[in-house]
Design a protein around this motif. Sequence first.
Motif, PDB file in Angstrom:
ATOM      1  N   LYS A 137       0.812  -1.161  -0.022  1.00 32.26           N
ATOM      2  CA  LYS A 137       0.053  -0.053  -0.069  1.00 32.26           C
ATOM      3  C   LYS A 137       0.965   1.243  -0.155  1.00 32.26           C
ATOM      4  CE  LYS A 137      -4.021  -2.041   2.347  1.00 32.26           C
ATOM      5  NZ  LYS A 137      -4.696  -2.091   3.650  1.00 32.26           N
ATOM      6  N   GLU A 138       1.913   1.227   0.836  1.00 28.30           N
ATOM      7  CA  GLU A 138       2.915   2.321   0.840  1.00 28.30           C
ATOM      8  C   GLU A 138       3.401   2.749  -0.549  1.00 28.30           C
ATOM      9  OE1 GLU A 138       4.416   1.961   5.528  1.00 28.30           O
ATOM     10  OE2 GLU A 138       5.707   1.679   3.936  1.00 28.30           O
ATOM     11  N   LEU A 139       3.754   1.700  -1.215  1.00 27.04           N
ATOM     12  CA  LEU A 139       4.495   1.960  -2.627  1.00 27.04           C
ATOM     13  C   LEU A 139       3.364   2.000  -3.690  1.00 27.04           C
ATOM     14  CD1 LEU A 139       7.600  -0.089  -1.745  1.00 27.04           C
ATOM     15  CD2 LEU A 139       7.224   2.559  -2.105  1.00 27.04           C
ATOM     16  N   GLY A 140       2.347   1.787  -3.686  1.00 25.95           N
ATOM     17  CA  GLY A 140       1.387   1.724  -4.620  1.00 25.95           C
ATOM     18  C   GLY A 140       1.193   0.468  -5.238  1.00 25.95           C
ATOM     19  N   VAL A 141       1.633  -0.704  -4.980  1.00 22.54           N
ATOM     20  CA  VAL A 141       1.457  -1.844  -5.701  1.00 22.54           C
ATOM     21  C   VAL A 141      -0.078  -2.304  -5.648  1.00 22.54           C
ATOM     22  CG1 VAL A 141       1.984  -4.410  -5.259  1.00 22.54           C
ATOM     23  CG2 VAL A 141       3.830  -2.471  -4.874  1.00 22.54           C
ATOM     24  N   ARG A 142      -0.508  -2.782  -7.009  1.00 21.49           N
ATOM     25  CA  ARG A 142      -1.776  -2.923  -7.167  1.00 21.49           C
ATOM     26  C   ARG A 142      -1.884  -4.615  -6.926  1.00 21.49           C
ATOM     27  NH1 ARG A 142      -4.886   0.576 -10.486  1.00 21.49           N
ATOM     28  NH2 ARG A 142      -6.404  -1.072 -10.168  1.00 21.49           N
ATOM     29  N   SER A 143      -3.081  -5.127  -6.215  1.00 24.10           N
ATOM     30  CA  SER A 143      -3.363  -6.534  -6.262  1.00 24.10           C
ATOM     31  C   SER A 143      -4.523  -6.734  -6.957  1.00 24.10           C
ATOM     32  CB  SER A 143      -3.472  -6.737  -4.668  1.00 24.10           C
ATOM     33  OG  SER A 143      -2.112  -6.490  -4.181  1.00 24.10           O
ATOM     34  N   PRO A 144      -4.700  -6.882  -8.169  1.00 24.66           N
ATOM     35  CA  PRO A 144      -5.837  -7.315  -9.135  1.00 24.66           C
ATOM     36  C   PRO A 144      -6.553  -8.585  -8.812  1.00 24.66           C
ATOM     37  CG  PRO A 144      -3.992  -6.662 -10.367  1.00 24.66           C
ATOM     38  CD  PRO A 144      -3.478  -6.971  -9.195  1.00 24.66           C
ATOM     39  N   LEU A 145      -5.983  -9.498  -8.150  1.00 25.38           N
ATOM     40  CA  LEU A 145      -6.757 -10.598  -7.975  1.00 25.38           C
ATOM     41  C   LEU A 145      -7.744 -10.124  -6.520  1.00 25.38           C
ATOM     42  CD1 LEU A 145      -4.136 -13.328  -8.295  1.00 25.38           C
ATOM     43  CD2 LEU A 145      -6.133 -12.839  -9.826  1.00 25.38           C
ATOM     44  N   LEU A 146      -7.072  -9.520  -5.729  1.00 29.15           N
ATOM     45  CA  LEU A 146      -7.960  -9.051  -4.336  1.00 29.15           C
ATOM     46  C   LEU A 146      -8.776  -8.222  -4.946  1.00 29.15           C
ATOM     47  CD1 LEU A 146      -8.351  -8.870  -1.435  1.00 29.15           C
ATOM     48  CD2 LEU A 146      -6.164  -7.171  -1.403  1.00 29.15           C
ATOM     49  N   GLU A 147      -8.397  -7.090  -5.620  1.00 32.77           N
ATOM     50  CA  GLU A 147      -9.353  -6.072  -5.987  1.00 32.77           C
ATOM     51  C   GLU A 147     -10.625  -6.846  -6.902  1.00 32.77           C
ATOM     52  OE1 GLU A 147      -7.638  -2.944  -8.457  1.00 32.77           O
ATOM     53  OE2 GLU A 147      -5.713  -3.091  -7.345  1.00 32.77           O
ATOM     54  N   ALA A 148     -10.497  -7.800  -7.434  1.00 30.79           N
ATOM     55  CA  ALA A 148     -11.773  -8.646  -8.285  1.00 30.79           C
ATOM     56  C   ALA A 148     -12.371  -9.607  -7.436  1.00 30.79           C
ATOM     57  CB  ALA A 148     -11.040  -9.344  -9.409  1.00 30.79           C
ATOM     58  N   GLU A 149     -11.712  -9.608  -5.969  1.00 27.12           N
ATOM     59  CA  GLU A 149     -12.421 -10.686  -5.047  1.00 27.12           C
ATOM     60  C   GLU A 149     -12.345 -11.959  -5.529  1.00 27.12           C
ATOM     61  OE1 GLU A 149     -16.210  -9.356  -3.705  1.00 27.12           O
ATOM     62  OE2 GLU A 149     -15.652  -7.399  -2.995  1.00 27.12           O
ATOM     63  N   ILE A 150     -11.104 -12.233  -6.163  1.00 27.93           N
ATOM     64  CA  ILE A 150     -10.907 -13.711  -6.622  1.00 27.93           C
ATOM     65  C   ILE A 150      -9.919 -14.332  -5.767  1.00 27.93           C
ATOM     66  CG2 ILE A 150      -9.627 -14.959  -8.447  1.00 27.93           C
ATOM     67  CD1 ILE A 150     -10.350 -12.957 -10.595  1.00 27.93           C
ATOM     68  N   GLY A 151     -10.489 -15.572  -5.204  1.00 27.72           N
ATOM     69  CA  GLY A 151      -9.644 -16.318  -4.228  1.00 27.72           C
ATOM     70  C   GLY A 151      -9.196 -17.804  -4.857  1.00 27.72           C
ATOM     71  N   LYS A 152      -8.705 -18.578  -3.911  1.00 33.31           N
ATOM     72  CA  LYS A 152      -8.013 -19.586  -4.526  1.00 33.31           C
ATOM     73  C   LYS A 152      -8.713 -20.572  -5.443  1.00 33.31           C
ATOM     74  CE  LYS A 152      -3.758 -19.479  -2.548  1.00 33.31           C
ATOM     75  NZ  LYS A 152      -2.478 -19.472  -3.311  1.00 33.31           N
ATOM     76  N   ASP A 153     -10.044 -20.878  -4.871  1.00 34.61           N
ATOM     77  CA  ASP A 153     -10.846 -21.866  -5.782  1.00 34.61           C
ATOM     78  C   ASP A 153     -10.977 -21.247  -7.274  1.00 34.61           C
ATOM     79  OD1 ASP A 153     -11.071 -23.634  -3.704  1.00 34.61           O
ATOM     80  OD2 ASP A 153     -13.042 -22.860  -3.089  1.00 34.61           O
ATOM     81  N   ILE A 154     -11.174 -20.133  -7.430  1.00 34.35           N
ATOM     82  CA  ILE A 154     -11.425 -19.840  -8.665  1.00 34.35           C
ATOM     83  C   ILE A 154     -10.164 -19.854  -9.428  1.00 34.35           C
ATOM     84  CG2 ILE A 154     -11.881 -17.545 -10.014  1.00 34.35           C
ATOM     85  CD1 ILE A 154     -13.960 -16.663  -8.147  1.00 34.35           C
ATOM     86  N   ILE A 155      -8.955 -19.334  -8.634  1.00 35.17           N
ATOM     87  CA  ILE A 155      -7.709 -19.271  -9.500  1.00 35.17           C
ATOM     88  C   ILE A 155      -7.349 -20.733  -9.798  1.00 35.17           C
ATOM     89  CG2 ILE A 155      -5.265 -18.962  -9.159  1.00 35.17           C
ATOM     90  CD1 ILE A 155      -5.986 -16.640  -7.020  1.00 35.17           C
TER      91      ILE A 155
END
Length: 267
Positions: A137-155
């Motif tokens: 968060k401090e360095l502005g790194v994006r986490s698209p899987l988290l943002e799209a609410e994608i968990g392990k089962d879907i992955i």
Amino acid sequence: MHSKIMNLKRILKSIKSVVVAYSGGLDSTYLLKEAVDTLGKDNVLAVIARSETYPYSEYKDAVKGAKSMGAKCRVISTNELDIKNFKMNPVNRCYYCKKELFRSLDDIRKKLSFGAVLDGTNYDDLKDVRYGRKAAKELGVRSPLLEAEIGKDIIRKASKDLGLATWNKPSAACLASRIPFHSEITTAKLNKIDKAEALLRKMGLGQVRVRMHGDIARIELSQDDMQLFLKKNTRDKAVRGLKKLGFAYVALDLEGYRTGSMHESSN
């Protein structure tokens, strides 16, 4: 599932060009594949961090995985053991490690004028203690899987559909996570743990953790693998091998494999 994957693609398209923190594991492999397919190879760079804190086998898998997807790839060296706050192994050691890594990746992003650095944090990771999230968060790194609410089962399902070899790959983690908090992290300890886990995997055990408690090897396995381990020939071979590596005692944790087990005794 379909709507979440479409949302992931929309997120990637909005960023346009990305540097992916790529480990070769399930999550980052799926993220890299979606990024390449969505944005095109010229707009994606996979960066693999070669470090003493990660098994060499994982590094080899990452290089092979990036090549199989046709992704542009760069390998950098990280030296976490040069960071005092990491080496002394506080509870939040991951913050210091990830901050150093993400700084390096952000420098690469800036030089390429890319849109963002991405990591493979997924929606299920919110259930665990993740000090590295603060650094992201401090360095502005994006986490698209988290943002799209994608968990392990879907992955796992999507990875299988895409033909990715990692779809059923066991979870991996930094080797430092096998050392009790406030016990100094050293190259010798990391190498010993890496060799111990490699030995057990060669015996057919899948989800393996060897937690180091002084001269005790505390082994965490999946419930299915426990049955294999307890067969006399397998058990005896494991004990001989681990003692040869320098462990005086070998213990099987009856609770089995679980993430973050070192936090259970950190307070």
